[in-house]
Structure formats: C-alpha cells, structure tokens
Design a protein around this motif. Structure first.
Motif, PDB file in Angstrom:
ATOM      1  N   TYR A 270      47.069 -11.225  11.295  1.00 50.47           N
ATOM      2  CA  TYR A 270      46.874 -11.858   9.990  1.00 50.47           C
ATOM      3  C   TYR A 270      45.819 -11.184   9.119  1.00 50.47           C
ATOM      4  CZ  TYR A 270      49.270 -15.797  12.290  1.00 50.47           C
ATOM      5  OH  TYR A 270      50.167 -16.594  12.964  1.00 50.47           O
ATOM      6  N   GLY A 271      45.083 -10.220   9.654  1.00 50.73           N
ATOM      7  CA  GLY A 271      44.019  -9.613   8.861  1.00 50.73           C
ATOM      8  C   GLY A 271      42.920 -10.613   8.549  1.00 50.73           C
ATOM      9  N   GLU A 272      42.307 -10.453   7.390  1.00 54.94           N
ATOM     10  CA  GLU A 272      41.172 -11.308   7.008  1.00 54.94           C
ATOM     11  C   GLU A 272      41.565 -12.765   6.797  1.00 54.94           C
ATOM     12  OE1 GLU A 272      41.223 -10.559   2.181  1.00 54.94           O
ATOM     13  OE2 GLU A 272      39.913  -9.345   3.448  1.00 54.94           O
ATOM     14  N   ASN A 273      42.868 -13.031   6.658  1.00 52.79           N
ATOM     15  CA  ASN A 273      43.303 -14.405   6.410  1.00 52.79           C
ATOM     16  C   ASN A 273      42.948 -15.352   7.559  1.00 52.79           C
ATOM     17  OD1 ASN A 273      44.359 -13.765   3.912  1.00 52.79           O
ATOM     18  ND2 ASN A 273      46.402 -13.330   4.701  1.00 52.79           N
ATOM     19  N   ILE A 274      42.940 -14.840   8.803  1.00 57.41           N
ATOM     20  CA  ILE A 274      42.584 -15.727   9.924  1.00 57.41           C
ATOM     21  C   ILE A 274      41.102 -16.087   9.850  1.00 57.41           C
ATOM     22  CG2 ILE A 274      42.090 -13.843  11.548  1.00 57.41           C
ATOM     23  CD1 ILE A 274      43.671 -17.267  12.375  1.00 57.41           C
ATOM     24  N   LEU A 275      40.275 -15.171   9.367  1.00 59.94           N
ATOM     25  CA  LEU A 275      38.847 -15.457   9.237  1.00 59.94           C
ATOM     26  C   LEU A 275      38.610 -16.502   8.150  1.00 59.94           C
ATOM     27  CD1 LEU A 275      37.536 -11.775   9.442  1.00 59.94           C
ATOM     28  CD2 LEU A 275      37.704 -13.440  11.305  1.00 59.94           C
ATOM     29  N   THR A 276      39.335 -16.384   7.056  1.00 61.93           N
ATOM     30  CA  THR A 276      39.236 -17.370   5.985  1.00 61.93           C
ATOM     31  C   THR A 276      39.711 -18.742   6.466  1.00 61.93           C
ATOM     32  OG1 THR A 276      39.636 -15.635   4.347  1.00 61.93           O
ATOM     33  CG2 THR A 276      39.925 -17.909   3.631  1.00 61.93           C
ATOM     34  N   ALA A 277      40.807 -18.738   7.222  1.00 65.76           N
ATOM     35  CA  ALA A 277      41.367 -20.001   7.705  1.00 65.76           C
ATOM     36  C   ALA A 277      40.415 -20.721   8.653  1.00 65.76           C
ATOM     37  CB  ALA A 277      42.700 -19.744   8.395  1.00 65.76           C
ATOM     38  N   MET A 278      39.611 -19.975   9.389  1.00 66.15           N
ATOM     39  CA  MET A 278      38.657 -20.604  10.299  1.00 66.15           C
ATOM     40  C   MET A 278      37.661 -21.474   9.542  1.00 66.15           C
ATOM     41  SD  MET A 278      38.198 -17.325  12.834  1.00 66.15           S
ATOM     42  CE  MET A 278      36.839 -17.944  13.829  1.00 66.15           C
ATOM     43  N   TYR A 279      37.431 -21.166   8.266  1.00 64.55           N
ATOM     44  CA  TYR A 279      36.555 -21.976   7.419  1.00 64.55           C
ATOM     45  C   TYR A 279      37.337 -23.018   6.618  1.00 64.55           C
ATOM     46  CZ  TYR A 279      32.627 -18.798   8.238  1.00 64.55           C
ATOM     47  OH  TYR A 279      31.616 -18.069   8.825  1.00 64.55           O
ATOM     48  N   LEU A 280      38.459 -22.586   6.019  1.00 69.52           N
ATOM     49  CA  LEU A 280      39.158 -23.432   5.058  1.00 69.52           C
ATOM     50  C   LEU A 280      40.243 -24.314   5.680  1.00 69.52           C
ATOM     51  CD1 LEU A 280      39.518 -20.925   2.068  1.00 69.52           C
ATOM     52  CD2 LEU A 280      37.686 -22.595   2.515  1.00 69.52           C
ATOM     53  N   ASP A 281      40.819 -23.865   6.774  1.00 69.31           N
ATOM     54  CA  ASP A 281      41.894 -24.626   7.417  1.00 69.31           C
ATOM     55  C   ASP A 281      41.746 -24.510   8.933  1.00 69.31           C
ATOM     56  OD1 ASP A 281      44.148 -26.153   7.703  1.00 69.31           O
ATOM     57  OD2 ASP A 281      45.355 -24.960   6.301  1.00 69.31           O
TER      58      ASP A 281
ATOM     59  N   TYR B 228      31.532 -18.171  16.217  1.00 70.00           N
ATOM     60  CA  TYR B 228      31.943 -17.693  17.545  1.00 70.00           C
ATOM     61  C   TYR B 228      31.796 -18.811  18.573  1.00 70.00           C
ATOM     62  CZ  TYR B 228      32.289 -15.194  21.912  1.00 70.00           C
ATOM     63  OH  TYR B 228      32.675 -14.813  23.169  1.00 70.00           O
ATOM     64  N   LYS B 229      30.664 -19.495  18.547  1.00 67.98           N
ATOM     65  CA  LYS B 229      30.405 -20.542  19.531  1.00 67.98           C
ATOM     66  C   LYS B 229      31.433 -21.662  19.439  1.00 67.98           C
ATOM     67  CE  LYS B 229      26.701 -23.573  21.207  1.00 67.98           C
ATOM     68  NZ  LYS B 229      25.285 -23.966  21.036  1.00 67.98           N
ATOM     69  N   GLU B 230      31.800 -22.037  18.202  1.00 69.27           N
ATOM     70  CA  GLU B 230      32.710 -23.163  18.007  1.00 69.27           C
ATOM     71  C   GLU B 230      34.158 -22.795  18.283  1.00 69.27           C
ATOM     72  OE1 GLU B 230      34.356 -26.080  14.398  1.00 69.27           O
ATOM     73  OE2 GLU B 230      32.555 -24.862  14.090  1.00 69.27           O
ATOM     74  N   PHE B 231      34.619 -21.672  17.736  1.00 65.80           N
ATOM     75  CA  PHE B 231      36.039 -21.334  17.782  1.00 65.80           C
ATOM     76  C   PHE B 231      36.419 -20.461  18.984  1.00 65.80           C
ATOM     77  CE2 PHE B 231      36.190 -22.775  13.453  1.00 65.80           C
ATOM     78  CZ  PHE B 231      37.526 -23.073  13.197  1.00 65.80           C
TER      79      PHE B 231
ATOM     80  N   GLY C  96      49.100 -21.188  11.612  1.00 64.40           N
ATOM     81  CA  GLY C  96      49.361 -22.550  12.083  1.00 64.40           C
ATOM     82  C   GLY C  96      50.767 -22.730  12.603  1.00 64.40           C
ATOM     83  N   GLU C  97      51.623 -21.695  12.444  1.00 64.90           N
ATOM     84  CA  GLU C  97      53.019 -21.798  12.855  1.00 64.90           C
ATOM     85  C   GLU C  97      53.355 -20.904  14.048  1.00 64.90           C
ATOM     86  OE1 GLU C  97      55.418 -20.970   9.449  1.00 64.90           O
ATOM     87  OE2 GLU C  97      54.648 -22.666   8.293  1.00 64.90           O
ATOM     88  N   LEU C  98      52.374 -20.228  14.605  1.00 60.72           N
ATOM     89  CA  LEU C  98      52.643 -19.280  15.679  1.00 60.72           C
ATOM     90  C   LEU C  98      53.157 -19.998  16.923  1.00 60.72           C
ATOM     91  CD1 LEU C  98      52.361 -16.226  16.323  1.00 60.72           C
ATOM     92  CD2 LEU C  98      50.154 -16.765  17.363  1.00 60.72           C
ATOM     93  N   LYS C  99      54.200 -19.418  17.532  1.00 66.16           N
ATOM     94  CA  LYS C  99      54.796 -20.010  18.725  1.00 66.16           C
ATOM     95  C   LYS C  99      54.767 -19.010  19.870  1.00 66.16           C
ATOM     96  CE  LYS C  99      57.932 -22.978  16.096  1.00 66.16           C
ATOM     97  NZ  LYS C  99      59.358 -23.333  15.825  1.00 66.16           N
ATOM     98  N   LEU C 100      54.707 -19.542  21.093  1.00 65.14           N
ATOM     99  CA  LEU C 100      54.755 -18.689  22.271  1.00 65.14           C
ATOM    100  C   LEU C 100      56.130 -18.044  22.381  1.00 65.14           C
ATOM    101  CD1 LEU C 100      52.926 -20.937  24.893  1.00 65.14           C
ATOM    102  CD2 LEU C 100      52.110 -18.752  23.987  1.00 65.14           C
TER     103      LEU C 100
ATOM    104  N   LYS D  34      44.620 -25.288  11.672  1.00 62.29           N
ATOM    105  CA  LYS D  34      45.699 -24.302  11.770  1.00 62.29           C
ATOM    106  C   LYS D  34      45.216 -23.032  12.456  1.00 62.29           C
ATOM    107  CE  LYS D  34      48.498 -25.919   7.879  1.00 62.29           C
ATOM    108  NZ  LYS D  34      49.095 -25.561   6.555  1.00 62.29           N
ATOM    109  N   ALA D  35      43.986 -22.626  12.131  1.00 65.15           N
ATOM    110  CA  ALA D  35      43.423 -21.434  12.778  1.00 65.15           C
ATOM    111  C   ALA D  35      43.287 -21.666  14.278  1.00 65.15           C
ATOM    112  CB  ALA D  35      42.072 -21.092  12.165  1.00 65.15           C
ATOM    113  N   LYS D  36      42.794 -22.836  14.664  1.00 67.99           N
ATOM    114  CA  LYS D  36      42.637 -23.153  16.080  1.00 67.99           C
ATOM    115  C   LYS D  36      43.983 -23.156  16.794  1.00 67.99           C
ATOM    116  CE  LYS D  36      38.316 -25.808  16.082  1.00 67.99           C
ATOM    117  NZ  LYS D  36      37.663 -27.115  16.336  1.00 67.99           N
ATOM    118  N   HIS D  37      44.999 -23.667  16.130  1.00 67.76           N
ATOM    119  CA  HIS D  37      46.332 -23.691  16.740  1.00 67.76           C
ATOM    120  C   HIS D  37      46.774 -22.291  17.135  1.00 67.76           C
ATOM    121  CE1 HIS D  37      50.738 -23.209  16.566  1.00 67.76           C
ATOM    122  NE2 HIS D  37      50.758 -24.400  17.158  1.00 67.76           N
ATOM    123  N   ASP D  38      46.660 -21.354  16.210  1.00 69.21           N
ATOM    124  CA  ASP D  38      47.150 -20.008  16.491  1.00 69.21           C
ATOM    125  C   ASP D  38      46.257 -19.273  17.483  1.00 69.21           C
ATOM    126  OD1 ASP D  38      49.133 -20.632  14.745  1.00 69.21           O
ATOM    127  OD2 ASP D  38      48.832 -18.928  13.404  1.00 69.21           O
TER     128      ASP D  38
END
Length: 350
Positions: free
Chosen positions: A169-180, A241-244, A120-124, A183-187
C-alpha cells in the motif's frame, strides 16, 4: 531423490564440526563469551529466479555444488562457515506475490505494484491453490527428500507485517494507522497471520537442526530461533510501533521455541525501549545505518539480547569490538585475524 549418494553432505565429522559452531552460538546467547570474537562467513547456493522453471532440479544441482565445496569448512573455530541452500523467489516481494500483488523484475531487482483493493479488505489466500507458495514448498520438500543432513535450509523472505503492508500500500498504510486504525489493524493482522502460518509449515517440515530464516549463511542463529525484517520500523513513532506492531512481531517470533532476531538497516533506535521489553526478541541484526547506532543498542538492550553486526563504512568490526568489548557480539563476514575478547569486569560502567 531419496537414497542419493553424497561425498560430504552426510559426513558425520562435518556435521559434528557444524554443531560445534552452533554450540558456540548457543553459549553466546546464554551469556558466555568465546575466547575470540565470533564471526559467521558461510557458503550458500542461492537463487531468486533461476529455479522458477524447475525448482526440484535447482535443488539437486545446488546440493551437488555444496557437496563439492564442503570439505574445507569449519577449520577455523573463531569463524563459523555454515553450508546453506536458500531459494528466495521474488526477493523481498515473496509474500506480496502470495497475496496476489503484481511482482516484476527490472534492472536486476524485484518490484511490485500496489494493490488496488482498499485497506481493510485484505483476505488470506487459498494456500493450497497458490502457485508461488506451492513452488516454495516443492523446494523445501525436495531438500528434505534428498536426505542431505549437513546443509542448512534458509527460508524465503517472509519479512514482517509492516514491511509487507508498505510493499502492498505504500504510505497509505502509514496514514491509515492514524486516520483509520481499525482497517489498518485488520490488514496488518491478516498479513501477520499468513506469515505465522508459513513459518509454522517450515517448522513442521524442515529438520529442526537444519532450519534457518532468511540470509542463513550470515545471520545464522542457534537451532529454534526465528527472524523478521524490521526495515520499515524507522517510519513509525515509538508509540505507533508499540501499539500496532510490537504485538504482531512478538506473535511472529513466538512461533519459534526460542524467539528470534529482528533485522534492521535504518534509523530504528527509537524503538530500543520496546524491544528491550519483548521477551521473544533475542537478537538484533544491524546493517548499514543501523550499525552506526551499535552503542545505543548495546547499552539500551537486555543483557541476553545479542547483536549481529555487518561491518560497513560507518561501523568496522574493530569499532564494534571496541564498543562492546566483544560481549553479546557476532560479526558477519570474515575477520582479517582473530580479535580477543577482553576479560569481563564487574564494575557498573562496563
């Protein structure tokens, strides 16, 4: 480097033969079949690390090598032999490095450390000051400056939003797609915006008829088509996949005037219904495990979506032709002998 004399790299007859190969590819994408199954088996000067110290020198040396190996190309009309130059710094971790991940080489392969920043904090990045991107740009500009018209220019691995996010981020990005999800969409969107920016730079700076995405010598497409790496899509559900991810992949391929290709190398067939509906998806490239599902892709995709198959233990070239009848099919690597394409049939079972 302008004005350099090449024996073959500006040979009009060779360029014309190259364009004949592209014309066959265009016809396949348009729904026509050549007489025999079309295969791609190009010649490439490739580097992932040797050119780091002096990228411009690497370009010059590579073009000289290509110049010496160009004369006998394009002799077989059933096999396309594009001549390519491709600089792939950091392999599949090229974008990770641009995004300030620690990337290192070990046991013949590139790896990266996960980012320590929170999702959620990733910047260009500031691309004007980015050492990795400026190195890649210098290679591209040196190629253009050379004036060589025959070789294709293959891009570094720009990959896809999910591929890069999993690298970072490894598996954490997959978890974030469900739980947060926000923030996942932002990155994911930040990554995709970067990827689109890089593709646009190449489109603006490399001649249209010479620009090819990564693995230019085997995944060669007609002019004006892009590519993304869908390797990690096997890790997510069709709904996720369809949503994100589908909107991001659609946006990336739409940077190119004709859409493009998704590279697959795992078990991805659950996403066929979504890819069928994505206008920008014009080809799927099947490696290894993905190639074993060729029949699912052939029957499940649109009639204007092309299948590139890398023959492997689980899917030979002959089996691929048996499944498809040779229609909408491109074989990567050389064939032992030409394979005839069966006459088209109007029955609903073919």
């Amino acid at each position: 480097m302008s004005g350099i004399k090449f024996k073959n790299l500006n040979n009009e007859k060779l360029i014309q033969k190259r364009e004949e190969g592209f014309k066959t590819l265009e016809n396949i994408y348009s729904g026509s079949d050549p007489e025999n199954v079309f295969s791609i088996n190009g010649y490439v000067s490739f580097s992932s690390s040797e050119g780091f110290e002096n990228p411009k020198l690497w370009v010059r040396e590579s073009l000289n090598i290509l110049d010496k190996n160009a004369e006998n190309l394009f002799e077989d009309k059933n096999e396309f032999n594009p001549l390519c130059i491709e600089f792939g710094p950091y392999g599949v971790h090229f974008i990770d490095k641009i995004l300030n991940a620690e990337v290192f080489f070990k046991d013949g392969q590139w790896y990266n450390e996960y980012l320590k920043t929170q999702i959620g904090e990733l910047k260009l990045p500031d691309l004007d000051k980015n050492e990795t991107w400026n190195m890649a740009k210098s290679v591209a500009l040196e190629f253009v400056e050379s004036g060589a018209k025959l070789p294709l220019f293959g891009l570094p691995t720009i990959a896809s939003a999910l591929n890069i996010a999993v690298n970072l981020y490894g598996e954490n990005i997959l978890t974030a797609m469900y739980l947060d999800p926000e923030k996942a969409k932002h990155d994911l969107e930040t990554i995709n915006n970067l990827l689109c920016t890089l593709h646009r730079w190449y489109i603006d700076n490399i001649p249209y008829e010479q620009l090819q995405p990564v693995i230019s010598w085997e995944r060669t497409q007609p002019h004006g088509y892009g590519q993304l790496c869908g390797c990690t899509n096997q890790l997510v559900s069709p709904q996720m996949y369809k949503e994100f991810l589908a909107p991001l992949d659609e946006r990336l391929l739409s940077v190119y005037p004709n859409g493009g290709m998704i590279h697959l190398c795992g078990s991805h067939s659950q996403h066929i219904p979504v890819w069928r509906e994505m206008k920008s998806v014009r080809a799927l490239q099947l490696n290894d495990r993905a190639a074993e599902d060729l029949e699912l892709y052939y029957k499940g995709l649109r009639n204007d979506q092309i299948l590139y198959v890398m023959p492997c233990e689980g899917m030979s070239a002959k089996e691929a032709v048996k499944i498809t009848g040779g229609h909408r099919l491109v074989i990567q690597r050389a064939l032992d002998s030409p394979i005839k394409i069966k006459n088209k049939c109007n029955c609903k079972n073919c």
